[in-house]
Design an enzyme around this catalytic site. Structure first.
Site, mmCIF file in Angstrom:
data_model
loop_
_atom_site.group_PDB
_atom_site.id
_atom_site.type_symbol
_atom_site.label_atom_id
_atom_site.label_comp_id
_atom_site.label_asym_id
_atom_site.label_seq_id
_atom_site.Cartn_x
_atom_site.Cartn_y
_atom_site.Cartn_z
ATOM 1 N N LYS A 173 0.867 -1.179 0.000
ATOM 2 C CA LYS A 173 0.000 0.000 0.000
ATOM 3 C C LYS A 173 0.903 1.228 0.000
ATOM 4 C CE LYS A 173 -4.347 0.901 2.332
ATOM 5 N NZ LYS A 173 -5.043 0.812 3.625
HETATM 6 C C1 E4P Z 1 -8.340 1.618 3.554
HETATM 7 O O1 E4P Z 1 -7.511 0.980 2.982
HETATM 8 C C2 E4P Z 1 -8.125 2.323 4.822
HETATM 9 O O2 E4P Z 1 -7.458 1.449 5.694
HETATM 10 C C3 E4P Z 1 -9.398 2.706 5.533
HETATM 11 O O3 E4P Z 1 -10.526 2.355 4.777
HETATM 12 C C4 E4P Z 1 -9.414 4.083 6.093
HETATM 13 O O4 E4P Z 1 -10.636 4.279 6.732
HETATM 14 P P1 E4P Z 1 -10.903 5.448 7.790
HETATM 15 O O5 E4P Z 1 -11.155 6.694 7.038
HETATM 16 O O6 E4P Z 1 -12.126 4.986 8.529
HETATM 17 O O7 E4P Z 1 -9.683 5.533 8.676
#
Ligand code: E4P
Length: 218
Positions: free
Chosen positions: A83
């Protein structure tokens, strides 16, 4: 549409997988911090449970360091997806990793233009953050809609992961738009099966079942 779980919590992952509907997992540094556990042990444990893509974030900011970190992370398991936040350095790293056939998930996407660049760099996945856009009064799902239109216009193979999901409506909207994947917090997965009429219906069936004679003459 594939469903991923958005967590680093081992109990949540086990429970969600036992439902038989989960295709992969996304983590981020905040989710890993929430477990209170050591990074390597969390990732190793996740890899021992999950058979499917596991997104793990590279935290370096410079190209060479991102590449180094990505190589280390991908040694852990063939399922690891790197990522990488959308930055200039990140894009360069995505390009190089795509040439090495290392899967990437370009994260912190808030505009269709960012998603277009990520795809051009060869990203396997892009993650538009819907809830965080909704939080600042921008309609997050509009961004997903535009990304899907652009990808369809040019037959782009990068898959769209709808992320930062807050409630079941986000999943419904993602499915209606034809998103490839939605990554869902455990709390929202639990909400998905629930409906008050289902509970009332089950209760009524049980009450009526009590009235059914069970034995001849009973
Ligand atoms: C996605 O890959 C992220 O980990 C996640 O969806 C972020 O979500 P949040 O905005 O609730 O922290």
């Amino acid at each position: 549409m594939k469903l991923f779980i958005d967590t680093a919590d081992i109990d949540e992952i086990k429970e969600a997988y036992s439902l038989g509907i989960i295709d992969g997992i996304t983590t981020n540094p905040s989710l890993i911090a929430k477990t209170g556990k050591n990074f390597e042990s969390v990732i190793n444990e996740i890899c021992s449970i999950v058979d499917g893509p596991i997104s793990v974030e590279a935290l370096s900011k410079e190209y060479n360091d991102i590449i180094e970190e990505a190589h280390q992370l991908s040694k852990i398991s063939k399922n690891i997806v790197i990522k990488i936040p959308i930055t200039d350095q990140g894009l360069k790293a995505v390009k190089r990793l795509s040439q090495e056939d290392i899967p990437t998930n370009v994260t912190l996407i808030f505009s269709p233009a960012q998603a277009l660049l990520a795809a051009k760099a060869g990203a396997t996945y892009v993650s538009p953050f819907i809830g965080r856009l909704d939080d600042i009064s921008h309609i997050g799902m509009d961004v997903v809609d535009q990304i899907i239109t652009i990808y369809n216009n040019y037959d782009i193979q990068t898959e769209v992961i709808v992320a930062s999901v807050r409630n079941p409506l986000h999943i419904l909207d993602a499915a209606l738009l034809g998103a490839d994947i939605v990554t869902i917090p455990f709390r929202v997965i639990q909400q998905l099966t629930k409906h008050p009429l289902t509970d009332i219906g089950m209760e009524r069936f049980l009450v009526d079942w009590e009235k059914v004679p069970k034995k001849k003459g009973g």
